[in-house]
Design an enzyme around this catalytic site. Structure first.
Site, PDB file in Angstrom:
ATOM      1  N   HIS A   1       0.529  -1.440  -0.035  1.00 29.30           N
ATOM      2  CA  HIS A   1       0.214   0.090  -0.417  1.00 29.30           C
ATOM      3  C   HIS A   1       0.788   1.241  -0.445  1.00 29.30           C
ATOM      4  O   HIS A   1       1.583   1.398   0.565  1.00 29.30           O
ATOM      5  CB  HIS A   1      -1.550  -0.056   0.841  1.00 29.30           C
TER       6      HIS A   1
ATOM      7  N   MET B   1      -8.870   9.005  -7.954  1.00 30.55           N
ATOM      8  CA  MET B   1      -9.820   8.842  -7.874  1.00 30.55           C
ATOM      9  C   MET B   1      -9.471   7.036  -7.538  1.00 30.55           C
ATOM     10  O   MET B   1      -8.748   6.110  -8.130  1.00 30.55           O
ATOM     11  CB  MET B   1     -11.635   8.612  -8.635  1.00 30.55           C
TER      12      MET B   1
ATOM     13  N   SER C   1      -4.762  -3.535  -6.159  1.00 33.52           N
ATOM     14  CA  SER C   1      -4.531  -3.201  -5.177  1.00 33.52           C
ATOM     15  C   SER C   1      -5.571  -4.690  -4.733  1.00 33.52           C
ATOM     16  O   SER C   1      -6.338  -6.145  -5.478  1.00 33.52           O
ATOM     17  CB  SER C   1      -5.712  -2.088  -4.447  1.00 33.52           C
TER      18      SER C   1
ATOM     19  N   LYS D   1     -18.551   1.672 -16.623  1.00 36.37           N
ATOM     20  CA  LYS D   1     -16.983   2.452 -16.889  1.00 36.37           C
ATOM     21  C   LYS D   1     -16.126   2.263 -15.483  1.00 36.37           C
ATOM     22  O   LYS D   1     -15.204   2.009 -15.883  1.00 36.37           O
ATOM     23  CB  LYS D   1     -17.470   3.804 -16.950  1.00 36.37           C
TER      24      LYS D   1
END
Length: 245
Positions: free
Chosen positions: A122, A181, A146, A239
């Site tokens: 991370h 984002m 991730s 999307k």
């Protein structure tokens, strides 16, 4: 709703606390300071899910030996404008900034610089890396995969990561444009925060272990999954699913 007591600390106090924790876990002073700066940058931008609140997870991983506190970071292959960096399982908060500097140095010499990173973890707020590029009058772009937490569109099983994307570019005489984002409906850290506060999450963020929509953060954490950005087909979930892939 459970009331949660809170107390406000100056950012320098939080940064110093993070440095001391990392030092206690065997991270060298320079690396501890850099890692603390990445966490502080998230809190300063109001992204609480990726700031000092994440320190407990790093503490656990370092304490249990899942993260190498003193990695030997190296470039395993490169061209004048590209490189692959082996993080030696070091803190992403240390490996990420170093790889970012390599990319920015390449960009200043060649016009663009692209660095892929392996064997790390991370790396904090993705926006930190593109903001560093802005300070050098560069366009920044940072992405990562991730842990699988997100179900595909119409799915019920965790198969995708939150896979964030951050991009920033200077605006000359105007303010810079900064995008940061997740490709899921939200960041996992925001579900963790809701759980700690005993608060529900918005509809469309998560499903339970049976694949049913839920506003209970515990239902998502206990075998459920997060949803792609857009959540449903009619709201553009395809999307977010495509961006994550």
């Amino acid at each position: 709703m459970t009331a949660v007591a809170s107390k406000v600390f100056p950012i320098e106090t939080l940064r110093e606390f993070c440095i001391r924790v990392f030092l206690h876990l065997g991270v060298p002073k320079a690396d501890a300071t850099e890692a603390a700066d990445v966490l502080a940058s998230a809190d300063l931008r109001g992204v609480d899910s990726h700031g000092v609140a994440r320190l407990s997870s790093y503490f656990g991983m370092l304490s249990e030996g899942h993260i190498n506190p003193k990695p030997k970071i190296k470039i395993v292959r490169s061209t004048p404008s590209t490189a692959t960096v082996d993080g030696d399982n070091g803190l992403g908060l240390v490996v990420g900034p170093q790889a970012n500097r390599i990319a920015m140095d390449m960009a200043e010499k060649c016009g663009s610089g692209w660095v892929a990173v392996c064997h790390t973890n991370h790396f904090g707020i993705a926006g930190y890396y593109v903001l560093q590029a802005l300070e050098r009058e560069l366009i920044g772009w940072a992405m990562t995969n991730s842990t699988k937490l997100v179900a595909p569109l119409w799915g019920a099983e965790r198969m995708l990561g939150t896979n964030p994307i951050a991009i920033a570019f200077p605006g000359n005489r105007e303010p810079p444009i900064v995008i940061d984002m997740a490709t899921s409906a939200t960041a996992y850290g925001k579900i963790e925060i809701a759980r700690r506060r005993g608060e529900p999450v918005p509809q469309g963020w998560a499903i339970d272990r049976e694949g049913r929509g839920t506003t209970n953060p515990n239902a998502m954490i206990d075998g459920g999954a997060m949803l792609p950005l857009g959540s449903e087909r009619e709201r553009g979930g395809h999307k977010g699913y495509a961006l994550a892939i």
